[in-house]
Structure formats: C-alpha cells, structure tokens
Design an enzyme around this catalytic site. Structure first.
Site, PDB file in Angstrom:
ATOM      1  N   ASP A 151       0.836  -1.197   0.000  1.00 57.24           N
ATOM      2  CA  ASP A 151       0.000   0.000   0.000  1.00 57.24           C
ATOM      3  C   ASP A 151       0.879   1.259   0.000  1.00 57.24           C
ATOM      4  OD1 ASP A 151      -2.311   1.455  -0.049  1.00 57.24           O
ATOM      5  OD2 ASP A 151      -3.041   0.792   1.907  1.00 57.24           O
TER       6      ASP A 151
ATOM      7  N   GLU B  98       3.204   6.578  -2.721  1.00 65.24           N
ATOM      8  CA  GLU B  98       3.112   7.822  -3.507  1.00 65.24           C
ATOM      9  C   GLU B  98       3.730   9.016  -2.772  1.00 65.24           C
ATOM     10  OE1 GLU B  98      -0.622   5.270  -3.800  1.00 65.24           O
ATOM     11  OE2 GLU B  98       0.360   6.379  -2.179  1.00 65.24           O
TER      12      GLU B  98
ATOM     13  N   ASP C  42      -8.674   4.043  -3.567  1.00 66.59           N
ATOM     14  CA  ASP C  42      -9.788   4.233  -2.627  1.00 66.59           C
ATOM     15  C   ASP C  42     -11.003   4.879  -3.293  1.00 66.59           C
ATOM     16  OD1 ASP C  42      -7.926   3.251  -0.871  1.00 66.59           O
ATOM     17  OD2 ASP C  42      -7.468   5.188   0.033  1.00 66.59           O
TER      18      ASP C  42
END
Length: 716
Positions: free
Chosen positions: A446, A449, A516
């Site tokens: 996850d 970024e 998401d």
C-alpha cells in the site's frame, strides 16, 4: 501562494514567465546520418508584452543574446535518433551541451536496447529513414521531424515557431526549452502536431475521460484519495494515438502532457530536466503495446489462486474474525481463495511493525496453516512509512535507511524507507520474509506515492528524480522477496503483490489495484475508465475495491459492482465494513454467490487469456478499440470492455438499472446468460440476465468453462 507539500510546481508555468529566457528550435546542423547524431540550433526569444484590443498578450519575439561575451548562449545542442525495431525508434533532445540520459539502468528499461537500422536516403534538405512499418523524415532547415506510417500518411510532426498561424496567440508552445531566471535550470518542451479528430489514450491509471484529447495530464504519483479527480496513483509516461503511434517518455521526473488543451492542434510534452528521451512505436494498438512492453517489460503470470475471490474489509482485527469469515464463506458455499487482513493485525491499528498482535493473533502460523488446509491463502497489509512511535523507528534512523531531509538530517517525523538504498531494501525484505515464513502468500504494498519531493536519497538524487521512481523500486522489492520465499517453499514461482502505486515498468510486478474509490455510481464508472487506461499502458492485470472503499456500500450498488469486479483479472471485496454478503441479508448471499460462481465457472477461459496477455504484454481487460481498431465507434466507448479476446462486458452504472444501451463491434454475439443472439456494428438495448450485468460472447468462440469450485484447483 505556497506550493502544497510534496507537489512540484506546474512545469508549464516556466514557459509562461516573461522573465525567463526561451530558446526555440530553428534548424538541424552537422547531422551524421550513419550515427543518427546532429545538433539543433536554438534561437533566443523573449516574451514581449503586447497590449491589443483591450487585452494583454505575451507573444514570443526573437532577440539578440542576453548573455555576456564570456558566456556564449547555448545555440547549438545535440540530439540523436536510434532505430530499435522495424516499428520502434528513439529520439533524444538535449537542452545542455553536457546533457545525458538519466542514470536509471535496469529500472524502467531492464534489458539491452535492440538495434534494427532503417534504410537511409538523402532528401532535398535532410534525410529519410525507412523501416518496414514506418518512415522518419528529418528536414534540416527549417527543423522539421515527421513520422509517417508505411503508406506515407503523416502520423505526427514537430510543431515549431514557424508553424504557429495565429496572430498574437503564443500557444501552442513551440518546440523549445526555457532557462529559468530563478535558478538557471533548463526544461524542454517538445511540441508535436495533433491531427483533426485524433484521439489520445493512456498516461496511466487516469480516472478522467478515456480520450485525453483536450486534457492536460501531470504525471506525478500521489494519493488520489478517490477515483473522481485528475490525480493518479499510477501515472505512466506512455500514451497511444488513434492515428497509429505510441509515445514513451523515458524519465522519472515530473512530466506534463498537454493534449490540445492549450491549443487544439498540438500536443506538448514538458519535461522536468535538461534531456527529453522519447520512444515512438508505430502500428495498431496491439502492435504498439507489444513493442512498448518488449522494451519496459511484461507482467509475469500470477499464480492461479490469485485469480479467485479475495475477501477483505478495513479491517479484520483478530484471528477470531478471520476464522469466522472463512467459516461463513464455506458455509454459504461462496467460492474464495484469499482472505486479506488489512491495517488491524498489529498491536496498534495502522502502526506497521510487521508483527502480529499477540493477544488478538496468538498463533498466526497455525491460523494460516489451517486456512490453507481449507483452500484459503492469506494476504497481509503493510506500508513503507515508519512513524516515530513505531518500535523500528530508532533502528531505521540509526542505520540510515530513511530518506533524508534537504539538509541531510533525519526526518522530524515519519520516516520513509529509502528504496534507492540496497541495504535498506534488504532490511525491509527481511521483515517481509518473516511473514512468508509464518504462512502468508501475498503482501499488500500500500501507499508508495509519498516519497519526499524535497528529500535526499541514497542514490544521490533528490525527489525530483526519485519521487516517481519510488513506486517502481517499492513494487520490485516486494515482488522479488515474494518470488524468493514462495519458490523456496516448494510451490514454484508464485509471486503476486497487491500494489496501489506504480510507474513505468511496474507492470512487471502484478497485481495493482485502483485505490480508494468512492461508493457511488460515478466512481464505479471512473474506476472502469482508470483500469482501461492503465491496461493501455502495458498492465495486463488489475483490480479494484468492489463496491467502493470510502463508505458502507449500498446494497443495490454493491450488487451491480460485484459482477463487474468478478470480470476483471483479480477480484477483491474491500472497504468500510460490511463487505461480507451475510451482513446484508439472505437474498444478497444468494446473489453474491451467483456472481462469484460465474467467475469460477469462467476460470479456464480467464487463465488461458491471462497467459496470452502475459506473453504479449496485452491487458486482460481492454477497450473495444484494442480488438477492433478499424471500427470508429469502438474508439468512443468508455463504459464497456472486452474481457480477453472473446467476452464483451457492459456493467450497469445507474441505480436500479436492469438494461442498458450496448455497442456491439463487428461480428456476431451470444448473450452468456440468456442465450439471445445479436449482430454487431450497431447499438442494442440489452437487458441483463439473472446476474446484473450484460455479458456477450463472440459467436463460435471457444469459451472454456469448469464447474464452480470452492477454491481454484491447480489443474486449470
């Protein structure tokens, strides 16, 4: 206004600042056709203020050199052309006499570049290179570079200052570079013509309109925090045109692509450095993607079990919850292969220390062994950021495994593992290795970024070069240790990750998911667009959070989203709980089961198509035009897709919808659920079958099926 943290300044601003100095491409000199090298002469310009018709304009105006006589202006700078295959070539432009390609070997381009010289012949004022599938014409004076197909049709050409036919408009930005007055750094803007009706696709997992014509795309990895903005978890510096060419910009620096937004007749690539390294590929969409992935790599074939259902929520907090979910899946005869445990398996939710909470997961190895015996694999969440409260924080700082602050000091707060440091990567992989030893089968990679823009990295570079590259390094680190551990367990090569961030080359390390997404109809459609867009950048395998992530998914929306999720390469139910069907009602359990069983019935077809996609670098879920490039209407459809070569899928995107208009490309089709037959090359109003989605198969296609099993068997 201050720039937002970890977001760079808009590259295009430098080209509009009248205080800067501009150099516009004029002509090519000293070109050696055998070596493909020459120089470009750049004339110096300023932006002169002009007040006309009650408006202020800043058009370009040629000027004498503003440099002193002991610092000559950079009027003549190198460029080169290389030919890789009959359908692939490379053009490199330099804004500095000492310019060189970024030192990023074995990352975006992991292998040696092929070489396939095209035939060369002199023209009236230049050279013409001819390959089997295209030609490249280089005109010396004035400078003009034209790419044509095998039939002589112009695909695109450079757009220089003389090509601007407007009076006062300084757009489009001509082929140029700028020297900024603030720090003397230089940036290149490569401008190419756009033809009337030309459409552009790609640029990564973009949630905006599938056709990028008229859009400005900034390629900077960031947490998009949803699926309905122009931000991207997975920007990829690659795109393809409906005219039959694709472009890959080989850099990790920030890029800005303007596809006719500032000026309808031109596309401008603004680079963040002094070198612009461009690869061109010519042919159909399939041919272009085959060439591009031959260069940057192709997705490995994921393990068969990974194509089954992944059941998850944010989050299971205990072994008891995990076992109860597994029990109810089998009790309700819902096929499933993976149970994912998200942020809640540590002592403190989200505090990732790569260790199970002892009170809530007393024996994780036995838990995973027991689940494995019942046909379940286990996936575990983690991230590469370490908070000051984390027990590992001191060790990371002591060993220097973090991204430093601009002054070289440790971070004042969260530490980001420096993936450009080989020792830090080995340390990090050792943590993951311990999880595989306990029985984990996959790691959710996850985030990724948030690599600091202003940070200093072990590589010696700042975030300007490393920020976008971080996801690729991260994906590679997780994938490599997964492959090592799973092979070491005697299971063969079974590496699969579950990653959110990506950059060019990340397709080599599947699988990636769409972030998401909001729990809305429009987010469902934006999610599809994003997956199709990413697929056009060489990502064969992709998934998304079925039902949306951000809030509890409404039953009706979840019911329509579920079959769409089953007809992507990988399928995961995840988000704000509940995600488990029995938490809704008994009728939904039955609906849920039917949708999941549909995928398991189609598993032989899916695996067969997946292997082909892995071999060719093609997406399993793809746009209609990918398989039907000669059909003009197919280029306009963004709410349907082909699932492999022979299945057309049209999800239902409106509340309570049971039918929709479906465009059928040329051919004959059969409804997978009802058996009705349709002729193509037209729009049809089609009602969904028992499962709320339209699924059509190409007539006479060999759609291999199998009885629905509770989990995937190895014999597929």
């Amino acid at each position: 206004m201050d720039q937002a943290y970890n977001r760079p300044e808009d590259l295009c601003l430098a080209f509009g600042n009248s205080e800067n100095i501009f150099y516009l491409a004029k002509e090519i000199t000293d070109f050696d056709s055998a070596r493909g090298k020459g120089n470009i002469v750049w004339d110096e310009y300023i932006r002169r203020r002009s007040f006309s018709c009650n408006q202020t304009f800043f058009p370009f105006e040629e000027t004498e050199s503003t440099h002193t006589n002991y610092h000559l202006p950079p009027q003549s700078l190198p460029f080169k052309v290389e030919f890789l295959t009959e359908r692939a070539l490379r053009l490199t432009f330099y804004a500095s006499a000492n310019g060189r390609e970024e030192a990023i070997p074995n990352l975006m381009i992991p292998g040696e570049l092929p070489k396939s010289p095209w035939s060369a012949a002199a023209s009236e004022d230049g050279m013409i290179y001819q390959g089997d599938g295209a030609s490249l014409e280089i005109n010396y004076k004035p400078m003009k570079i034209t790419l044509k197909d095998s039939e002589g049709k112009t695909l695109t050409r450079t757009f220089c200052v003389r090509d601007n036919k407007s009076i006062l408009n300084s757009n489009p930005l001509p082929f140029s570079f700028v020297q900024k007055v603030g720090d003397t750094r230089r940036q290149i803007a490569a401008t190419w013509a756009l033809a009337p009706g030309e459409r552009i696709y790609g640029c990564g997992e973009s949630f905006t309109g599938l056709n990028k014509r008229g859009q400005k795309i900034d390629l900077w990895t960031e947490d998009a925090a949803g699926a309905q903005t122009d931000k991207m978890y997975k920007p990829i510096p690659f795109y393809m045109s409906s005219r039959g060419y694709g472009v890959f910009v080989h850099t990790a620096s920030l890029l800005s692509f303007d596809f006719g937004r500032a000026y309808d007749g031109a596309q401008t690539i603004c680079g963040g450095g002094e070198v612009l390294d461009m690869f061109f590929f010519i042919g159909s969409p399939k041919e272009i993607l085959t060439e591009y992935t031959a260069l940057t790599g192709r997705s490995t074939m994921p393990p068969l079990w990974s194509f089954g259902l992944w059941m998850s929520r944010i989050t299971y907090f205990s072994e008891r919850e995990v076992r109860e979910t597994a029990r109810k899946l089998r009790e309700n005869r819902i096929p499933c292969d993976v149970i994912h445990i998200d942020t809640g398996w540590f002592e403190q939710n989200w505090m990732c220390d790569w260790k199970f909470a002892k009170d809530r997961f007393p024996d994780p190895k036995k838990m995973m062994d027991d689940l494995r015996a019942d046909g379940f694999r286990v996936s575990l969440w983690q991230l590469p950021y370490i908070e000051p409260e984390n027990i590992l924080y001191g060790e990371v700082l002591e060993k220097g495994y973090f991204v430093k602050q601009p002054d070289g000091e440790p971070p004042s707060g969260r530490a980001v593992i420096d993936m450009s440091n080989p020792e830090a990567v080995l340390w990090y992989q050792k943590l993951l290795e311990g999880l595989f030893a306990l029985g984990a089968s996959a790691i959710k990679a996850d985030f990724g970024e948030g690599a600091p823009l202003a940070g200093l990295y072990f590589s010696g570079k700042t975030g300007l070069a490393e920020h976008n590259l971080y996801p690729l390094r991260y994906n590679q680190a997780v994938s490599n240790i997964t492959q090592k551990c799973m092979k070491g367990s005697g299971q063969g090569s079974e590496a699969v990750i579950w990653a959110r961030s990506a950059w060019a080359g990340s397709q080599r390390y599947p699988v990636h998911w769409g972030g998401d997404a909001e729990t809305t109809d429009s987010a469902m459609l934006a999610t599809l667009r994003a997956g199709l867009s990413l697929g056009l950048c060489g990502f064969s395998f992709w998934s998304h959070d079925i039902g949306g992530f951000s809030h509890i998914s409404p039953r009706e929306l979840y019911g329509r989203w579920l079959p769409f999720g089953m007809l992507t390469s990988h399928s995961r139910c995840h988000g704000v709980p509940p995600t488990e069907p029995w938490e809704y009602d008994e009728a939904f359990v039955a609906e849920f089961r039917k949708a999941v069983e549909m995928k398991y019935v189609l598993m032989p077809y899916i695996v067969e198509q997946a292997r082909m996609c892995s071999e060719k670098g093609h997406p399993l879920m793809r746009t209609l035009f990918f398989d039907f490039p000669e059909d003009e209407t197919a280029w306009l459809v963004e709410d349907e897709y082909m699932f492999g070569e022979d299945i057309l899928v049209a999800p239902l995107f409106e509340e309570n919808a049971r039918e929709r208009d479906v465009y059928l490309p040329p051919g004959e089709y059969t409804d997978f659920q009802t058996g009705k037959e349709y002729s193509g090359r037209c729009w049809r109003r089609i009602r969904a079958g028992e499962i709320p989605i339209v699924i059509l198969t190409r007539k006479n296609a060999d759609i291999k099926t199998a009885p629905a099993a509770q989990h995937i068997v190895v014999s597929i």
